[in-house]
Write a protein that holds these residues in place. Structure first.
Motif, mmCIF file in Angstrom:
data_model
loop_
_atom_site.group_PDB
_atom_site.id
_atom_site.type_symbol
_atom_site.label_atom_id
_atom_site.label_comp_id
_atom_site.label_asym_id
_atom_site.label_seq_id
_atom_site.Cartn_x
_atom_site.Cartn_y
_atom_site.Cartn_z
ATOM 1 N N CYS B 152 0.834 -1.212 0.000
ATOM 2 C CA CYS B 152 0.000 0.000 0.000
ATOM 3 C C CYS B 152 0.865 1.257 0.000
ATOM 4 O O CYS B 152 0.569 2.217 -0.716
ATOM 5 C CB CYS B 152 -0.935 0.019 1.216
ATOM 6 S SG CYS B 152 -2.313 -1.136 1.059
ATOM 7 N N THR B 153 1.937 1.241 0.793
ATOM 8 C CA THR B 153 2.828 2.402 0.844
ATOM 9 C C THR B 153 3.480 2.623 -0.513
ATOM 10 O O THR B 153 3.499 3.744 -1.031
ATOM 11 C CB THR B 153 3.917 2.195 1.910
ATOM 12 O OG1 THR B 153 3.297 1.862 3.145
ATOM 13 C CG2 THR B 153 4.749 3.455 2.106
ATOM 14 N N ARG B 154 4.005 1.551 -1.081
ATOM 15 C CA ARG B 154 4.683 1.664 -2.387
ATOM 16 C C ARG B 154 3.725 2.177 -3.449
ATOM 17 O O ARG B 154 4.087 3.038 -4.254
ATOM 18 C CB ARG B 154 5.208 0.304 -2.816
ATOM 19 C CG ARG B 154 6.434 -0.134 -2.095
ATOM 20 C CD ARG B 154 7.345 -0.939 -2.996
ATOM 21 N NE ARG B 154 8.623 -1.100 -2.327
ATOM 22 C CZ ARG B 154 9.110 -2.266 -1.955
ATOM 23 N NH1 ARG B 154 8.450 -3.364 -2.210
ATOM 24 N NH2 ARG B 154 10.272 -2.340 -1.348
ATOM 25 N N THR B 155 2.484 1.643 -3.455
ATOM 26 C CA THR B 155 1.505 2.054 -4.465
ATOM 27 C C THR B 155 1.246 3.546 -4.381
ATOM 28 O O THR B 155 1.278 4.270 -5.389
ATOM 29 C CB THR B 155 0.193 1.285 -4.300
ATOM 30 O OG1 THR B 155 0.450 -0.107 -4.387
ATOM 31 C CG2 THR B 155 -0.824 1.679 -5.355
ATOM 32 N N MET B 156 0.988 4.020 -3.180
ATOM 33 C CA MET B 156 0.656 5.432 -3.010
ATOM 34 C C MET B 156 1.823 6.322 -3.436
ATOM 35 O O MET B 156 1.636 7.331 -4.108
ATOM 36 C CB MET B 156 0.285 5.664 -1.535
ATOM 37 C CG MET B 156 -0.336 7.009 -1.260
ATOM 38 S SD MET B 156 0.914 8.103 -0.584
ATOM 39 C CE MET B 156 -0.107 9.240 0.321
ATOM 40 N N TRP B 157 3.035 5.927 -3.067
ATOM 41 C CA TRP B 157 4.198 6.741 -3.414
ATOM 42 C C TRP B 157 4.507 6.673 -4.902
ATOM 43 O O TRP B 157 4.766 7.688 -5.534
ATOM 44 C CB TRP B 157 5.414 6.314 -2.575
ATOM 45 C CG TRP B 157 5.416 7.026 -1.262
ATOM 46 C CD1 TRP B 157 4.649 6.727 -0.166
ATOM 47 C CD2 TRP B 157 6.151 8.196 -0.920
ATOM 48 N NE1 TRP B 157 4.872 7.635 0.827
ATOM 49 C CE2 TRP B 157 5.786 8.541 0.399
ATOM 50 C CE3 TRP B 157 7.083 8.981 -1.598
ATOM 51 C CZ2 TRP B 157 6.337 9.652 1.052
ATOM 52 C CZ3 TRP B 157 7.631 10.084 -0.939
ATOM 53 C CH2 TRP B 157 7.255 10.402 0.380
ATOM 54 N N GLN B 158 4.446 5.477 -5.466
ATOM 55 C CA GLN B 158 4.840 5.336 -6.866
ATOM 56 C C GLN B 158 3.791 5.926 -7.802
ATOM 57 O O GLN B 158 4.111 6.451 -8.863
ATOM 58 C CB GLN B 158 5.095 3.871 -7.210
ATOM 59 C CG GLN B 158 6.362 3.342 -6.560
ATOM 60 C CD GLN B 158 6.556 1.859 -6.786
ATOM 61 O OE1 GLN B 158 5.896 1.265 -7.642
ATOM 62 N NE2 GLN B 158 7.448 1.253 -6.033
ATOM 63 N N LYS B 159 2.537 5.854 -7.394
ATOM 64 C CA LYS B 159 1.477 6.345 -8.273
ATOM 65 C C LYS B 159 1.251 7.843 -8.097
ATOM 66 O O LYS B 159 0.834 8.533 -9.021
ATOM 67 C CB LYS B 159 0.190 5.586 -7.990
ATOM 68 C CG LYS B 159 -0.785 5.623 -9.126
ATOM 69 C CD LYS B 159 -1.751 4.460 -9.137
ATOM 70 C CE LYS B 159 -2.488 4.412 -10.460
ATOM 71 N NZ LYS B 159 -3.509 5.411 -10.682
ATOM 72 N N MET B 160 1.514 8.350 -6.894
ATOM 73 C CA MET B 160 1.156 9.735 -6.634
ATOM 74 C C MET B 160 2.304 10.599 -6.125
ATOM 75 O O MET B 160 2.620 11.610 -6.720
ATOM 76 C CB MET B 160 0.008 9.783 -5.638
ATOM 77 C CG MET B 160 -0.499 11.198 -5.394
ATOM 78 S SD MET B 160 -2.071 11.204 -4.555
ATOM 79 C CE MET B 160 -1.589 10.823 -2.885
ATOM 80 N N MET B 161 2.936 10.185 -5.040
ATOM 81 C CA MET B 161 3.893 11.079 -4.398
ATOM 82 C C MET B 161 5.115 11.338 -5.265
ATOM 83 O O MET B 161 5.597 12.471 -5.355
ATOM 84 C CB MET B 161 4.317 10.531 -3.029
ATOM 85 C CG MET B 161 3.173 10.404 -2.045
ATOM 86 S SD MET B 161 2.346 11.985 -1.686
ATOM 87 C CE MET B 161 3.438 12.658 -0.445
#
Lengths: 322, 281
Positions: B152-161
């Motif tokens: 979940c952390t990776r997804t949020m960072w890679q897709k958005m942050m």
């Protein structure tokens, strides 16, 4: 298993399960079974006698030759009783060692089900029935199956009402143990695992070389985790969370034996940690500690995996140690 | 700490009860000159949180839902406030959430949730006494560290942050791998934990559900509609939100849902976040 064997398993403290039924020549002699159970030195010292222990041993030897015949009509037609506690372990694995030590130390009667990871037994269909995630350790208590070593340790601590110091009732002391058990998943656990695989298991067992830079980075990260272990958790205390050994110490020491098994001198230059290790080993018992770590200390001598197994295992291993 | 207090109540209890009366986290200011002049008492419970972080949201929701009185200490991760000298005193690991209860400090969200559940005697279903039910909660809380949490952390960072906030390109293969891993974890969440139950560990909401739902909102905030093709999970989400309370749920996720509107990071911020960002690639 017959009812008798189940009962005797539970009463023979420290013995892991009934003796094997024996090979093609039939069940092993009672004397051999007894020596296997209580150790050859003790068997030689104290022959089977008329004590309660002696009577239990004789019953057990009889049981090992075959199931107890029903003693009353009421038993006929009854289905086999549910198995007692089973622990699916490979002592190559750190969390498995913590559970093994904990169960043995607290005289929790269990059947040891060895799942040899280096033979790929965790990938078998039979084991998938127990744990579809194909990992050890696993606990099976009747129909109740539990994965995750922290959950298993807590379950055993509660069910078998072990001494308080393992997981204290005191609110803050308990929180300290929880804090360590949570932190270690993505910190020390990960670094110790990577150290073993990068230094030994990948090159020796899977025939996959690891670059010196990668190994150096892994060992540097391990070093940082050890600093946190000393600086934040241990500090000037006798044990990680206070003045008595707890689940946190068990989980930590079994982790640290992973890089030790790989030949890393994690205690060298760390006298505080070395002293803590001595205390933990003494609290656990030297014999039990050595028994639990026999497998990992011989990890360097692992036989290379055959190509089929290597193909199956490599992607899973790489995912595990990322 | 404390002193004679008023009407037999210690200073701390009075202060806490006044907080409940005012509905806030600070007592009515004028009463400070009514109360006897005692040395400043030790603070009550303080929770150091950044609601951008999943485990912080779980702790926030749990404390609010159970009416646990606390002082909210916001630690802005993107501004690097977790590296301040003050905060390092609270948590030398420089991470949130962190708890401070008098002189007692505690890190790690799982440890904090269990501490709060025990100290404030939260209703049993949050962390059941029953041996097997509790084991199921422990099992989830243990598994999630290196499974759902990571993806979940990776997804949020890679897709958005990375693209929006840090202006950094993420290779499509990396993102594809991350989304595949997230998918695998969601499947496990459904098959191994949720199964046909109402909640992850049985018929009632527990801390496991709180930890899980706050994780799943991370990819949701990045525009991943993870519930779309997963009706079982979507139904579970509705139940969890209803059990928590829609208002509280929304309040806890306000910061996260506005993350996509953050202005791009300046150079100093990018430098500071570099080591953290490397972990999530």
């Amino acid at each position: 298993m017959s009812l008798g064997e189940v009962l005797l398993c539970k009463t023979n403290l420290g013995v892991t399960g009934p003796p094997p039924r024996g090979g093609p020549s039939g069940a092993p002699a009672p004397q051999a079974l007894r020596a296997q159970a209580i150790g050859p030195e003790r068997a030689a010292r104290a022959p089977m006698g008329s004590s309660a222990w002696g009577r239990a041993e004789r019953r057990w030897s009889v049981a090992a030759r075959g199931p107890l015949s029903p003693v009353s009509p009421a038993w006929r037609g009854r289905s086999a009783p549910a198995m007692g506690l089973e622990l699916y372990l490979d002592l190559l694995s750190q969390p498995c060692r913590a559970i093994y030590i904990f169960a043995k130390k607290n005289r929790i009667p269990f059947e040891l089900r060895t799942v040899d990871l280096r033979k790929g037994q965790h990938l078998s269909d039979a084991f998938a029935q127990v744990n579809p995630l194909q990992k050890v350790p696993v606990l099976k208590d009747g129909d109740f199956i539990l994965t995750e070593s922290v959950a298993i340790l807590l379950y055993l601590a509660r069910k078998y009402k072990v001494p308080d110091h393992w997981y204290p009732q005191d609110l803050q002391a308990c929180a300290r143990v929880d804090e360590y058990l949570a932190w270690q998943h993505t910190a020390l656990r990960r670094n110790c695992l990577r150290a073993l695989w990068h230094k030994v298991m990948l090159p020796v067992f899977l025939g996959e070389p690891v670059s010196p830079e990668m190994l150096a980075t892994t060992l540097a990260e391990l070093d940082m985790a050890l600093q946190v272990l000393e600086g934040k958790f241990l500090q000037d205390k006798a044990f990680l969370t206070g003045s008595h050994i707890s689940l946190a110490d068990l989980v930590a020491i079994t982790e640290l034996m992973h890089p030790v098994g790989a030949g890393c001198q994690v205690f060298k230059g760390r006298p505080k940690l070395a002293a803590w290790r001595q205390r933990v080993e003494a609290a656990v018992g030297e014999v039990l500690f050595q028994e639990a770590h026999e497998v990992i200390l011989k990890a360097k001598d692992s036989q290379p995996a055959d190509p089929t197994l290597k193909q199956k295992m490599l992607p899973k291993v790489l995912a595990m140690i990322q | 700490m404390g002193g004679e207090g008023v009407a037999g109540l210690g200073y701390q209890e009075l202060r806490t009860s006044l907080c409940w009366v005012t509905g806030g986290t600070r007592p009515l200011p004028f009463l400070s000159w009514v109360l006897p002049a005692v040395p400043a008492p030790a603070m009550g419970l303080e929770l150091y949180l950044d609601l951008l972080s999943q485990p912080c949201r779980a702790v926030y929701i749990f404390a609010k839902k159970n009416s646990i009185p606390f002082e909210l200490r916001t630690v802005d991760l993107l501004k690097g406030q977790n590296h301040s000298d003050d905060f390092v005193q609270v948590n030398p690991l420089r991470k949130v959430p962190a708890l401070k209860d008098g002189d007692f400090t505690l890190a790690e969200s799982v440890a904090i949730l269990l501490y709060l559940a025990r100290k404030y005697e939260a209703p049993d279903h949050w962390y059941p006494q029953d041996l097997q039910a509790r084991a199921r909660v422990d099992e989830y809380l243990s598994w999630q560290h290196t499974a759902l949490r990571t993806s979940c952390t990776r997804t949020m960072w890679q897709k958005m942050m990375f693209p929006i906030f840090l202006g950094q390109r993420v290779p499509p293969e990396t993102l594809a791998n991350t989304l595949a891993e997230l998918d695998r974890c969601l499947q496990l969440l459904e098959d191994k934990f949720l199964k046909d139950q109402d909640f992850l560990a049985g018929p009632h909401i527990s801390v496991a559900d709180l930890v899980a739902i706050t994780e799943l909102m991370h990819p949701v905030s990045a525009g991943c509609d993870i519930f779309k093709s997963r009706p079982k999970l979507a139904a579970w989400r509705q139940r969890v939100e209803a059990a928590v309370g829609e208002d509280l749920f929304r309040e806890a996720h306000a910061v996260l849902m506005k993350a996509k509107d953050l202005p791009p990071a300046d150079t100093a911020m990018k430098e500071r976040l570099k080591p953290l960002a490397q972990l999530f690639l």
